[in-house]
Design a protein around this motif. Structure first.
Motif, PDB file in Angstrom:
ATOM      1  N   ASN A  10       0.801  -1.224   0.040  1.00 56.13           N
ATOM      2  CA  ASN A  10      -0.033   0.087  -0.043  1.00 56.13           C
ATOM      3  C   ASN A  10       0.958   1.241   0.137  1.00 56.13           C
ATOM      4  OD1 ASN A  10      -1.981   2.080   0.351  1.00 56.13           O
ATOM      5  ND2 ASN A  10      -3.131   0.827   2.058  1.00 56.13           N
ATOM      6  N   LYS A  13      -0.864   4.598   1.524  1.00 56.64           N
ATOM      7  CA  LYS A  13      -0.696   4.847   2.914  1.00 56.64           C
ATOM      8  C   LYS A  13       0.865   5.034   3.493  1.00 56.64           C
ATOM      9  CE  LYS A  13      -2.175   2.871   7.434  1.00 56.64           C
ATOM     10  NZ  LYS A  13      -2.903   1.918   8.058  1.00 56.64           N
ATOM     11  N   GLU A  30       1.910   2.142  13.268  1.00 57.57           N
ATOM     12  CA  GLU A  30       2.281   2.830  11.821  1.00 57.57           C
ATOM     13  C   GLU A  30       3.718   2.662  11.589  1.00 57.57           C
ATOM     14  OE1 GLU A  30      -1.231   6.280  11.602  1.00 57.57           O
ATOM     15  OE2 GLU A  30       0.627   6.743  13.060  1.00 57.57           O
TER      16      GLU A  30
END
Length: 90
Positions: A10, A13, A30
């Motif tokens: 991704n 992101k 994260e």
């Protein structure tokens, strides 16, 4: 697609997390997601390096700009705003 593959592939992101990390803090989750993604994505690693350099240059520009009272003229601001709006509509 497994959760691991979603994280690993991704880029959208990842670029968000890179920018978030540069202006503040990201969570432990994260950080892990970003580290996992960057391990397999050379494009995002390049983006991270370039983003860091750009941020450093902008900080220097604003610091030096305060000494010289640098400002963008209104015509340039209007054209830039129009370009941004056109790109966001795509």
């Amino acid at each position: 697609m497994s959760e691991l593959k979603k994280i690993a592939y991704n880029c959208k992101k990842a670029t968000y997390l890179i920018e978030k990390k540069l202006i503040g803090e990201i969570t432990i989750r994260e950080k892990l997601e970003l580290k996992l993604h960057l391990a397999g994505c050379s494009i995002c690693r390049t983006f991270e390096r370039q983003s860091l350099i750009i941020n450093q240059m902008v900080k220097v520009l604003f610091k030096d700009g305060q000494k010289h009272n640098l400002k963008l003229d209104n015509q340039f601001k209007t054209k830039l705003q129009q370009r941004l709006e056109n790109e966001l509509k795509k």
